[in-house]
Design an enzyme around this catalytic site. Structure first.
Site, PDB file in Angstrom:
ATOM      1  N   GLY A  14      31.861  29.803  42.445  1.00 40.69           N
ATOM      2  CA  GLY A  14      31.332  30.591  43.562  1.00 40.69           C
ATOM      3  C   GLY A  14      30.082  31.295  43.058  1.00 40.69           C
ATOM      4  O   GLY A  14      29.347  30.749  42.233  1.00 40.69           O
ATOM      5  N   ARG A  15      29.894  32.539  43.501  1.00 39.10           N
ATOM      6  CA  ARG A  15      28.670  33.277  43.139  1.00 39.10           C
ATOM      7  C   ARG A  15      28.563  33.501  41.628  1.00 39.10           C
ATOM      8  O   ARG A  15      27.510  33.262  41.031  1.00 39.10           O
ATOM      9  CB  ARG A  15      28.668  34.648  43.835  1.00 39.10           C
ATOM     10  CG  ARG A  15      28.485  34.585  45.316  1.00 39.10           C
ATOM     11  CD  ARG A  15      28.614  35.978  45.906  1.00 39.10           C
ATOM     12  NE  ARG A  15      29.995  36.446  45.778  1.00 39.10           N
ATOM     13  CZ  ARG A  15      30.781  36.771  46.803  1.00 39.10           C
ATOM     14  NH1 ARG A  15      30.309  36.731  48.021  1.00 39.10           N
ATOM     15  NH2 ARG A  15      32.016  37.168  46.629  1.00 39.10           N
ATOM     16  N   ILE A  16      29.642  33.977  41.004  1.00 42.50           N
ATOM     17  CA  ILE A  16      29.571  34.316  39.572  1.00 42.50           C
ATOM     18  C   ILE A  16      29.442  33.041  38.733  1.00 42.50           C
ATOM     19  O   ILE A  16      28.625  32.959  37.810  1.00 42.50           O
ATOM     20  CB  ILE A  16      30.801  35.159  39.139  1.00 42.50           C
ATOM     21  CG1 ILE A  16      30.836  36.474  39.932  1.00 42.50           C
ATOM     22  CG2 ILE A  16      30.775  35.438  37.643  1.00 42.50           C
ATOM     23  CD1 ILE A  16      32.083  37.321  39.730  1.00 42.50           C
ATOM     24  N   THR A  54      36.929  35.296  32.608  1.00 41.05           N
ATOM     25  CA  THR A  54      36.423  36.625  33.010  1.00 41.05           C
ATOM     26  C   THR A  54      36.892  36.938  34.429  1.00 41.05           C
ATOM     27  O   THR A  54      36.390  37.870  35.051  1.00 41.05           O
ATOM     28  CB  THR A  54      34.874  36.651  32.993  1.00 41.05           C
ATOM     29  OG1 THR A  54      34.385  35.559  33.773  1.00 41.05           O
ATOM     30  CG2 THR A  54      34.316  36.568  31.595  1.00 41.05           C
ATOM     31  N   HIS A  96      38.234  44.092  30.032  1.00 43.25           N
ATOM     32  CA  HIS A  96      37.885  44.014  31.459  1.00 43.25           C
ATOM     33  C   HIS A  96      36.636  44.853  31.773  1.00 43.25           C
ATOM     34  O   HIS A  96      36.682  45.805  32.547  1.00 43.25           O
ATOM     35  CB  HIS A  96      39.079  44.468  32.325  1.00 43.25           C
ATOM     36  CG  HIS A  96      39.056  43.902  33.707  1.00 43.25           C
ATOM     37  ND1 HIS A  96      40.191  43.586  34.405  1.00 43.25           N
ATOM     38  CD2 HIS A  96      38.025  43.595  34.544  1.00 43.25           C
ATOM     39  CE1 HIS A  96      39.866  43.118  35.596  1.00 43.25           C
ATOM     40  NE2 HIS A  96      38.556  43.116  35.711  1.00 43.25           N
ATOM     41  N   ILE A  97      35.522  44.459  31.144  1.00 45.51           N
ATOM     42  CA  ILE A  97      34.274  45.216  31.332  1.00 45.51           C
ATOM     43  C   ILE A  97      33.199  44.376  32.034  1.00 45.51           C
ATOM     44  O   ILE A  97      32.012  44.669  31.922  1.00 45.51           O
ATOM     45  CB  ILE A  97      33.723  45.750  29.987  1.00 45.51           C
ATOM     46  CG1 ILE A  97      33.531  44.588  28.978  1.00 45.51           C
ATOM     47  CG2 ILE A  97      34.609  46.829  29.407  1.00 45.51           C
ATOM     48  CD1 ILE A  97      32.529  44.901  27.887  1.00 45.51           C
ATOM     49  N   GLY A  98      33.635  43.339  32.754  1.00 45.69           N
ATOM     50  CA  GLY A  98      32.674  42.451  33.422  1.00 45.69           C
ATOM     51  C   GLY A  98      31.652  43.202  34.268  1.00 45.69           C
ATOM     52  O   GLY A  98      30.469  42.862  34.284  1.00 45.69           O
ATOM     53  N   GLU A 112      47.740  42.916  31.164  1.00 47.00           N
ATOM     54  CA  GLU A 112      46.576  43.800  31.042  1.00 47.00           C
ATOM     55  C   GLU A 112      47.023  45.240  31.303  1.00 47.00           C
ATOM     56  O   GLU A 112      47.609  45.470  32.370  1.00 47.00           O
ATOM     57  CB  GLU A 112      45.516  43.365  32.069  1.00 47.00           C
ATOM     58  CG  GLU A 112      44.164  43.979  31.795  1.00 47.00           C
ATOM     59  CD  GLU A 112      43.055  43.298  32.597  1.00 47.00           C
ATOM     60  OE1 GLU A 112      42.929  42.071  32.540  1.00 47.00           O
ATOM     61  OE2 GLU A 112      42.350  44.032  33.289  1.00 47.00           O
ATOM     62  N   ARG A 116      37.995  24.059  45.429  1.00 45.28           N
ATOM     63  CA  ARG A 116      38.556  23.500  46.666  1.00 45.28           C
ATOM     64  C   ARG A 116      37.494  22.735  47.462  1.00 45.28           C
ATOM     65  O   ARG A 116      37.698  21.626  47.889  1.00 45.28           O
ATOM     66  CB  ARG A 116      39.160  24.613  47.505  1.00 45.28           C
ATOM     67  CG  ARG A 116      40.459  24.199  48.111  1.00 45.28           C
ATOM     68  CD  ARG A 116      41.147  25.323  48.761  1.00 45.28           C
ATOM     69  NE  ARG A 116      40.718  26.610  48.177  1.00 45.28           N
ATOM     70  CZ  ARG A 116      41.170  27.778  48.579  1.00 45.28           C
ATOM     71  NH1 ARG A 116      42.042  27.828  49.529  1.00 45.28           N
ATOM     72  NH2 ARG A 116      40.750  28.895  48.033  1.00 45.28           N
ATOM     73  N   ARG A 123      40.658  36.698  36.101  1.00 44.07           N
ATOM     74  CA  ARG A 123      41.879  37.490  36.091  1.00 44.07           C
ATOM     75  C   ARG A 123      42.788  36.966  34.987  1.00 44.07           C
ATOM     76  O   ARG A 123      42.916  35.755  34.806  1.00 44.07           O
ATOM     77  CB  ARG A 123      42.625  37.398  37.432  1.00 44.07           C
ATOM     78  CG  ARG A 123      42.013  38.202  38.570  1.00 44.07           C
ATOM     79  CD  ARG A 123      42.218  39.714  38.377  1.00 44.07           C
ATOM     80  NE  ARG A 123      41.660  40.507  39.455  1.00 44.07           N
ATOM     81  CZ  ARG A 123      40.443  41.058  39.455  1.00 44.07           C
ATOM     82  NH1 ARG A 123      39.644  40.904  38.416  1.00 44.07           N
ATOM     83  NH2 ARG A 123      40.035  41.791  40.472  1.00 44.07           N
TER      84      ARG A 123
HETATM   85  C1  DGY Z   1      36.453  43.132  40.165  1.00 46.36           C
HETATM   86  O1  DGY Z   1      35.557  43.732  40.759  1.00 46.36           O
HETATM   87  O2  DGY Z   1      37.272  42.410  40.747  1.00 46.36           O
HETATM   88  C2  DGY Z   1      36.518  43.343  38.698  1.00 46.36           C
HETATM   89  O3  DGY Z   1      37.379  42.465  38.083  1.00 46.36           O
HETATM   90  C3  DGY Z   1      36.952  44.760  38.410  1.00 46.36           C
HETATM   91  O4  DGY Z   1      38.284  44.899  38.803  1.00 46.36           O
END
Ligand code: DGY
Length: 323
Positions: free
Chosen positions: A153-155, A234, A284-286, A265, A176, A236
């Site tokens: 997707g976007r990321i 990155t 979890h610092i994305g 987590e 999908r 979940r």
């Molecule tokens: C999100 O925005 O979903 C990041 O994982 C932070 O929870």
């Protein structure tokens, strides 16, 4: 309207909420026990939620006064969207503003694992610089390798662009629906899930999480991957079985792993995976950049203010709530 915010958000968002005249409740101590959390939520009309709290049927039944939730996150897997929608509760999220920050963390993890940066940094910290050893813990180069994306997707798109530009990587993906933009812009090839596992030198997850994905990357799937493959998560932590991941790395079924989300987590500091030289883990610092967090604060505040005015949330995870 009484808005419960469980932890302060960047000033830009706080100011917007105050200027809009909303009554804001923020606990002094952000570490709430489960019964304190429920008691704050029970008393509020709406919640601006920071962090992973579960908004399931049980929660909504305990807190029947809640009329809206504005998440300080793009992911909304912590909310029972079907239930919220049935109860006409809009759920806001923060898409787009954290796209590049999160893709950059995937890119960083990929490189860090490929060159064993965490391992070497750790050695210096332990005063174990050592002597020059031509064969010790060698990394691998990424030029011309194949990046497999689960999701795209976007990321995933930004990660793919980065990898293509920096290392001329070939892009394959599984999701999908086909991503025509990626195919045209990046010559990305759609492949089956099996092919994704078999062909990726780097496999990076960029899908949104749902129950069907729980433990999707496990003993069986790691066995199908290349022995030189680097696994990146990155998205979940629930996507991967962390014990299986550790064993696959120890058995050299895959080469390395970098993840910003863990399972569970937070993860246990004694987890044996942390002892491996080909692993890099982040807490979890994305989205942890000034730019992304300010954007998230702005979107979350916009959602809450729109709701308080009887308007549609501009960034809504369940727009069907508005019919
Ligand atoms: C999100 O925005 O979903 C990041 O994982 C932070 O929870």
């Amino acid at each position: 309207m009484k808005v419960f915010i469980n932890r302060p958000i960047p000033e830009i968002g706080m100011k917007m909420l105050k200027d809009a005249g909303l009554q804001i409740i923020i606990p002094e101590n952000p570490h709430l026990e489960p019964d304190e959390w429920i008691s704050y939520c029970k008393d509020a009309d709406a919640i601006l939620n920071v962090g992973q709290n579960d908004f399931d049927a049980d929660f909504f039944e305990k807190c029947p006064n809640i009329k809206a939730i504005a998440l300080f996150s793009v992911g909304f897997d912590s909310v029972d969207i079907e239930y919220a929608t049935a109860k006409k509760i809009p759920v806001g999220n923060t898409p787009d503003v954290l796209t590049t920050a999160t893709a950059d963390i995937a890119f960083l993890l990929m490189q860090s694992v490929a060159r064993k940066a965490s391992y070497y940094f750790d050695r210096i910290r332990k005063d174990e610089w050592g002597t020059f050893n031509p064969m010790h813990e060698l990394g691998q180069e990424l030029d011309g390798k194949t990046l497999g994306i689960f999701g795209l997707g976007r990321i995933g798109m930004v990660m793919a662009e980065r990898c293509r530009k920096a290392f001329g990587m070939n892009i394959i993906y599984h999701k999908r629906n086909q991503n025509k933009e990626a195919e045209e812009k990046l010559d990305a090839k759609y492949v089956s899930f099996g092919e994704l596992l078999e062909k990726s030198d780097v496999l990076s997850i960029h899908a949104s999480f749902n129950d069907e994905h729980a433990g999707k990357f496990n003993k069986e799937t790691f066995k199908k991957m290349k022995p030189n493959a680097i696994f990146i998560n990155t998205a979940r932590g629930g996507f991967h079985d962390q014990k299986d991941l550790c064993e696959s790395l120890q058995n050299k079924e895959i080469w390395g792993a970098g993840f910003d989300v863990t399972n569970p987590e937070p993860m246990d500091a004694d987890d044996p995976i942390l002892k491996l030289s080909n692993v890099c883990v982040l807490p979890h610092i994305g989205s942890a950049t000034v730019e992304a967090r300010n954007g998230m604060a702005k979107y979350a505040a916009e959602n809450m203010i729109a709701f308080s005015r009887g308007e549609k949330m501009p960034h809504c995870a369940n727009p069907q709530v508005y019919g």
